[in-house]
Design an enzyme around this catalytic site. Structure first.
Site, PDB file in Angstrom:
ATOM      1  N   SER A 224      -2.342   5.944  -6.126  1.00 49.72           N
ATOM      2  CA  SER A 224      -2.263   5.039  -4.992  1.00 49.72           C
ATOM      3  C   SER A 224      -2.448   3.586  -5.439  1.00 49.72           C
ATOM      4  O   SER A 224      -1.686   3.130  -6.273  1.00 49.72           O
ATOM      5  CB  SER A 224      -3.290   5.460  -3.941  1.00 49.72           C
ATOM      6  OG  SER A 224      -2.866   5.047  -2.671  1.00 49.72           O
ATOM      7  N   HIS A 366      -1.361  12.838   0.654  1.00 49.76           N
ATOM      8  CA  HIS A 366      -1.732  11.782  -0.274  1.00 49.76           C
ATOM      9  C   HIS A 366      -2.932  12.218  -1.110  1.00 49.76           C
ATOM     10  O   HIS A 366      -3.970  12.570  -0.567  1.00 49.76           O
ATOM     11  CB  HIS A 366      -2.103  10.559   0.584  1.00 49.76           C
ATOM     12  CG  HIS A 366      -2.321   9.305  -0.185  1.00 49.76           C
ATOM     13  ND1 HIS A 366      -1.318   8.701  -0.904  1.00 49.76           N
ATOM     14  CD2 HIS A 366      -3.426   8.533  -0.331  1.00 49.76           C
ATOM     15  CE1 HIS A 366      -1.800   7.581  -1.449  1.00 49.76           C
ATOM     16  NE2 HIS A 366      -3.072   7.466  -1.124  1.00 49.76           N
TER      17      HIS A 366
HETATM   18  C1  GTR Z   1      -3.641   2.533   1.671  1.00 49.32           C
HETATM   19  C2  GTR Z   1      -2.635   1.491   1.297  1.00 49.32           C
HETATM   20  C3  GTR Z   1      -1.739   1.986   0.234  1.00 49.32           C
HETATM   21  C4  GTR Z   1      -2.469   2.751  -0.858  1.00 49.32           C
HETATM   22  C5  GTR Z   1      -3.698   3.505  -0.368  1.00 49.32           C
HETATM   23  C6  GTR Z   1      -4.688   3.988  -1.427  1.00 49.32           C
HETATM   24  O1  GTR Z   1      -4.433   2.195   2.723  1.00 49.32           O
HETATM   25  O2  GTR Z   1      -1.920   1.141   2.445  1.00 49.32           O
HETATM   26  O3  GTR Z   1      -0.977   0.940  -0.291  1.00 49.32           O
HETATM   27  O4  GTR Z   1      -2.782   1.920  -1.896  1.00 49.32           O
HETATM   28  O5  GTR Z   1      -4.415   2.807   0.541  1.00 49.32           O
HETATM   29  O6  GTR Z   1      -4.998   3.320  -2.395  1.00 49.32           O
HETATM   30  O7  GTR Z   1      -5.208   5.089  -1.216  1.00 49.32           O
END
Ligand code: GTR
Length: 384
Positions: A224, A366
């Site tokens: 991420s 995610h």
């Molecule tokens: C989210 C963000 C993403 C990603 C994520 C993370 O809130 O919108 O760009 O980086 O966090 O790092 O888990």
């Protein structure tokens, strides 16, 4: 549940493939003056530098040129970690400029019984600080250190916020402020993503001094926000032999022009400390960006790049993450390397590897999971 974000009243974020705007990606192989790049040397010696400068200027910011020194101190050691499989060390990097210093901790495990030097994996960890004992006692799929050691890799990690706080009000406590001696950052100065990538380079500095580690076979990995930083880290530092960008989305592997899921507007608003001021100006006008993220991948060529998505992580735009890998293929080709070029995405949970690039889309949400690591390490075994 799919990771989709919606703002209450307006339908601000697009998850409809038919509403992705028609776009044309910037051609990595056309120089700023419109000359075509026709040889690998031309890419490496002329065009690559232009693209790197565009990204520094417009996206991640420029790192300072101030001279500094780094020293490393071992703060704790675990000689027979994992029943003698490895030695664990808690380390401290001490960065000095004149009489000022800045410290950040990191953790390293090196295999004990190896024939010859081992490759290594540096993880940019956006989750937490890892004490040695905890790393040994609790198997954690986010950083599966035992798996890496068993497969013959040294494993190192550091916590992002220890290098530069992941907080829009955290500037004063981070490495960027240290370099600027407390001055506010210039518009084009580096931001946190670049600072975290810089941290990975300092861990590489240390690994290069460890006799059992092969400094020519070190990968940088992140998930991420860490996956955005990992890609840029390998773009800025050619000593990294490979980069793995997991579920990195907007500002990572995903193509900005698709404006699918997270957008430039949203990311620069929610995380103003991640990108340089210029990037903010492309909110709602992504098609005017002089670069797109396939060129961040191209900057790593001919070295190895692995990208992974998750099918429910629509916020990170899996199609855009895969698409940028494919759009970087002409650069790998010019450098005489094979890479993924099929337009159609592979099936869920079926990794695709071609020469210097690899990709999979995992079922689920995610995250960085054991299966992601297994696929990545299979790829790494191949390319290193
Ligand atoms: C989210 C963000 C993403 C990603 C994520 C993370 O809130 O919108 O760009 O980086 O966090 O790092 O888990």
């Amino acid at each position: 549940p799919q990771r989709v974000k919606k703002l209450s009243a307006q339908n601000e974020f697009n998850y409809d493939e038919s509403k992705v705007p028609a776009y044309e990606l910037p051609d990595p192989l056309t120089m700023n003056d419109s000359t075509k790049v026709e040889t690998g040397e031309q890419w490496m010696n002329q065009r690559r530098g232009e693209v790197l400068e565009l990204f520094r200027d417009q996206v991640y910011g420029r790192r300072p040129e101030t001279k500094y020194e780094v020293q490393f101190e071992t703060t704790a050691e675990l000689k027979d970690a994992f029943d003698g499989l490895a030695t664990g060390r808690s380390m401290k990097a001490i960065v000095t400029i004149e009489n000022r210093s800045f410290e950040f901790p990191f953790v390293v495990f090196t295999p004990n019984h190896t024939s010859g030097k081992t490759p290594a994996v540096i993880a940019i960890n956006n989750r937490y600080v890892i004490p040695l004992e905890k790393a040994v006692a609790e198997a954690d799929p986010f950083w599966p250190v035992k798996t890496m050691l068993q497969r013959g890799y040294a494993a190192a990690t550091f916590y992002t916020s220890d290098v530069d706080p992941d907080n829009k009000n955290g500037y004063a406590d981070g490495i960027r402020s240290f370099f600027a001696d407390g001055q506010a950052p210039a518009d084009d100065a580096w931001r946190s993503l670049s600072a975290w990538g810089w941290g990975a380079s300092r861990v590489l500095d240390y690994l290069a001094t460890v006799p059992s580690v092969d400094a020519t076979r070190i990968a940088v990995v992140g998930h991420s926000r860490g996956g955005k930083a990992a890609l840029w880290s390998a773009a800025e530092d050619s000593r990294f032999a490979a980069a793995y960008s997991n579920n990195s989305g907007c500002g990572g592997a995903a193509l900005s022009r698709r404006t699918y899921g997270e957008t430039v507007k949203r990311i620069t608003t929610a995380f103003p400390h991640w990108f340089c001021a210029n990037f903010t100006a492309y909110a709602g006008r992504e098609s005017e960006l002089p670069v797109d993220q396939h060129e961040a991948i191209a900057l790593v060529a001919p070295r190895a790049v692995y990208v992974a998505s998750a099918d429910e992580d629509l916020w990170a735009d899996p199609r855009g993450e895969y698409g940028s890998l494919v759009a970087a293929a002409p650069v790998f080709k010019l450098l005489g390397k094979e890479s993924i070029h099929e337009q159609a995405m592979p099936a869920i949970n079926q990794p695709r590897i071609a020469g210097q690039t690899g990709y999979h889309i995992r079922s689920g949400g995610h995250g960085l999971e054991q299966s992601d690591w297994n696929h990545f390490l299979d790829f790494l075994d191949n390319v290193l």
